[in-house]
Design a protein around this motif. Structure first.
Motif, PDB file in Angstrom:
ATOM      1  N   GLU A  81     -13.920 -33.969 -36.158  1.00  0.00           N
ATOM      2  CA  GLU A  81     -14.223 -33.745 -37.579  1.00  0.00           C
ATOM      3  C   GLU A  81     -13.723 -32.369 -38.042  1.00  0.00           C
ATOM      4  O   GLU A  81     -13.308 -32.197 -39.170  1.00  0.00           O
ATOM      5  N   HIS A  82     -13.794 -31.363 -37.140  1.00  0.00           N
ATOM      6  CA  HIS A  82     -13.442 -29.993 -37.542  1.00  0.00           C
ATOM      7  C   HIS A  82     -12.079 -29.567 -36.985  1.00  0.00           C
ATOM      8  O   HIS A  82     -11.821 -28.367 -36.828  1.00  0.00           O
ATOM      9  N   LEU A  83     -11.232 -30.538 -36.694  1.00  0.00           N
ATOM     10  CA  LEU A  83      -9.911 -30.246 -36.109  1.00  0.00           C
ATOM     11  C   LEU A  83      -9.058 -29.400 -37.065  1.00  0.00           C
ATOM     12  O   LEU A  83      -8.970 -29.697 -38.257  1.00  0.00           O
ATOM     13  N   SER A  84      -8.405 -28.369 -36.519  1.00  0.00           N
ATOM     14  CA  SER A  84      -7.577 -27.469 -37.345  1.00  0.00           C
ATOM     15  C   SER A  84      -6.119 -27.925 -37.346  1.00  0.00           C
ATOM     16  O   SER A  84      -5.716 -28.787 -36.547  1.00  0.00           O
ATOM     17  N   ALA A  85      -5.327 -27.295 -38.205  1.00  0.00           N
ATOM     18  CA  ALA A  85      -3.891 -27.597 -38.255  1.00  0.00           C
ATOM     19  C   ALA A  85      -3.227 -27.277 -36.910  1.00  0.00           C
ATOM     20  O   ALA A  85      -2.345 -28.002 -36.452  1.00  0.00           O
ATOM     21  N   GLU A  86      -3.678 -26.208 -36.256  1.00  0.00           N
ATOM     22  CA  GLU A  86      -3.111 -25.863 -34.938  1.00  0.00           C
ATOM     23  C   GLU A  86      -3.431 -26.965 -33.931  1.00  0.00           C
ATOM     24  O   GLU A  86      -2.592 -27.324 -33.105  1.00  0.00           O
ATOM     25  N   GLY A  87      -4.645 -27.483 -34.012  1.00  0.00           N
ATOM     26  CA  GLY A  87      -5.048 -28.563 -33.104  1.00  0.00           C
ATOM     27  C   GLY A  87      -4.178 -29.799 -33.316  1.00  0.00           C
ATOM     28  O   GLY A  87      -3.733 -30.444 -32.356  1.00  0.00           O
ATOM     29  N   ILE A  88      -3.917 -30.122 -34.565  1.00  0.00           N
ATOM     30  CA  ILE A  88      -3.084 -31.298 -34.881  1.00  0.00           C
ATOM     31  C   ILE A  88      -1.680 -31.097 -34.307  1.00  0.00           C
ATOM     32  O   ILE A  88      -1.126 -31.998 -33.663  1.00  0.00           O
ATOM     33  N   ALA A  89      -1.119 -29.911 -34.510  1.00  0.00           N
ATOM     34  CA  ALA A  89       0.242 -29.648 -34.020  1.00  0.00           C
ATOM     35  C   ALA A  89       0.295 -29.766 -32.495  1.00  0.00           C
ATOM     36  O   ALA A  89       1.228 -30.358 -31.932  1.00  0.00           O
ATOM     37  N   ALA A  90      -0.727 -29.241 -31.827  1.00  0.00           N
ATOM     38  CA  ALA A  90      -0.747 -29.295 -30.361  1.00  0.00           C
ATOM     39  C   ALA A  90      -0.876 -30.733 -29.875  1.00  0.00           C
ATOM     40  O   ALA A  90      -0.208 -31.144 -28.908  1.00  0.00           O
TER      41      ALA A  90
END
Ligand code: NIG
Ligand code: FE
Length: 424
Positions: A275-284
């Motif tokens: 739910e709290h995933l960041s843009a950096e998390g998505i890219a990784a």
């Protein structure tokens, strides 16, 4: 109760299945529906699929199964469950209605640790018996593969018990069961204030022993302020990597801890909740090929309002799976079709996206994509026949399960359409 539903006695699905309407996504990513289709099953595997008019001559002599114009999807896959546990936690439902948060319930001694108490008290047979009706509910609506996590034992003996029951369920019901070791789910009471010591036990004793017994297909951690830290999560991932086991993560459910990026660095199969995933998390995750597993049942039960970043995941092209997260605390959900509905209604997935989420992408979240999650030559014969005119009906009904017939592991395992009777 000793359940043996004898999958061996179910009618073989070998032969030509014709008069089928293949649902969108059934044949692969982005592929449209196909009418007048046929599926050839040989020795429990899909040998051929395509338009009936193009059926190769070699197959024409095989026995025939009339599909009665049914719409066909791949066998459904529930890729994130905690299906094996003792007791239930309806009292927490009432506490939350009175205003308590999941964190407050957990800190008051409820939550995961309360299921640990009841799971430790139950023996293997009792855990098996309790899990049977839950599994049957999922199988009745077309589930052909399921992930089952440990994590309510939190000691070698009790985690083993849970994982052994998960394996037994797979054998008794002729269903693919992927086991996930979730020893790092919560801190057991006997380790209060000593979480690093517990993580050492998980990494050095529990995981190696259970892996050696063939009980572990993947390793998961609850990385959260009320779970384990990023550093502790990494220790567990290193232990898994040393044993050659894939990892996945309960990540960014209540806060952004950066767990998803860490998991992606370890080539995680999936990051779940998010739910709290960041843009950096998505890219990784995109770079690592990690699946985003959406769990609308937990979101709904906790009356969460912080949506997973669906639009950003979609725009990036991260595969999204959908699962029940069945567990006694945050998601007592036993219908994957209801999760389809919630994924569309709450998270704004399209119906084809949601369908891919419980088939192809769910298979990928379990590392099963070579054999499960689509209707393709070489895959295990797992598919569901639905007497429905519109694929949206799979996500549309609320609290009513459309009848279906299920070919699971090459056998007619569920026959809600009466196909076998009408063939006889
Ligand atoms: O996926 N978040 C942690 N684990 C479970 C909840 C388990 C429980 O509350 O018993 C989940 O939501
Ligand atoms: Fe979970």
């Amino acid at each position: 109760m000793s359940v043996s539903l004898i999958p061996d006695s179910w009618p073989s699905a070998d032969g030509i299945w014709h008069d089928l309407h293949l649902a969108p996504e059934a044949l692969g990513a982005g592929l449209p529906a196909m009418s007048d289709a046929a599926i050839v099953v040989e020795q429990g595997a899909i040998a051929w699929v395509g338009a009936y008019a193009e059926l190769p001559d070699d197959y024409r002599q095989l026995p025939k199964h009339a599909g009665q114009g049914a719409m066909v999807t791949p066998g459904l896959i529930d890729c994130h469950t905690h299906l094996v546990y003792g007791g239930q936690r309806a009292n927490e439902f009432a506490m939350r209605l009175a205003g308590a948060s999941y964190e407050e319930v957990a800190r008051a001694g409820g939550g995961i640790v309360s299921s640990v108490k009841s799971t430790r008290l139950a023996n293997e047979d009792a855990l098996f018996d309790a899990a049977v009706p839950r599994l049957q509910a999922l199988l009745a609506e077309g589930v052909c593969a399921i992930e089952i996590k440990s994590g309510y034992g939190l000691s070698l003996e009790h985690e083993r018990k849970q994982l052994r029951v998960a394996r037994r369920l797979g054998q008794a019901f002729g269903v693919t069961v992927c086991t996930t070791f979730l020893g790092a789910h919560a801190l057991p009471p006997e380790y209060a204030g000593r979480s690093d010591d517990y993580i050492r036990l998980v990494c050095e004793e529990m995981l190696p022993a259970l892996a050696a017994e063939g009980l572990v297909d993947a390793v998961d951690v609850f990385c959260e302020t009320i779970g384990f830290t990023l550093a502790q999560t990494e220790q567990v991932f290193q232990a898994a990597q040393a044993l050659g086991l894939p990892v996945k993560l309960h990540a960014e459910q209540l806060s952004d801890m950066g767990g998803s990026a860490l998991a992606a660095r370890y080539g995680a199969l999936s990051c779940d909740h998010i739910e709290h995933l960041s843009a950096e998390g998505i890219a990784a995750m995109l770079q690592a090929g990690t699946v985003a597993v959406l769990l609308p049942g937990a979101y709904f039960t906790l009356r969460d309002t912080h949506m997973p970043p669906i639009a950003a995941l979609r725009a990036a092209g991260v595969p999204m799976a959908v699962s029940t997260d069945h567990n006694p605390g945050t998601s007592p959900a036993l219908s994957l079709l209801l999760m389809l509905n919630m994924a569309c209604t709450l998270f704004r997935l399209t119906v084809p996206e949601a369908l891919a989420g419980v088939t192809r992408h769910a298979a990928q979240a379990l590392g099963l994509q070579a054999t499960h999650g689509q209707i393709a030559a070489g895959c295990t014969a797992n598919f569901v026949l639905w007497p429905l005119g519109d694929v949206a009906e799979l996500a549309y009904w609320l609290g009513q399960r459309p009848a279906c017939s299920v070919v699971r592991q090459g056998r007619l395992a569920v026959d809600g359409m009466g196909l076998h009777r009408s063939a006889a």
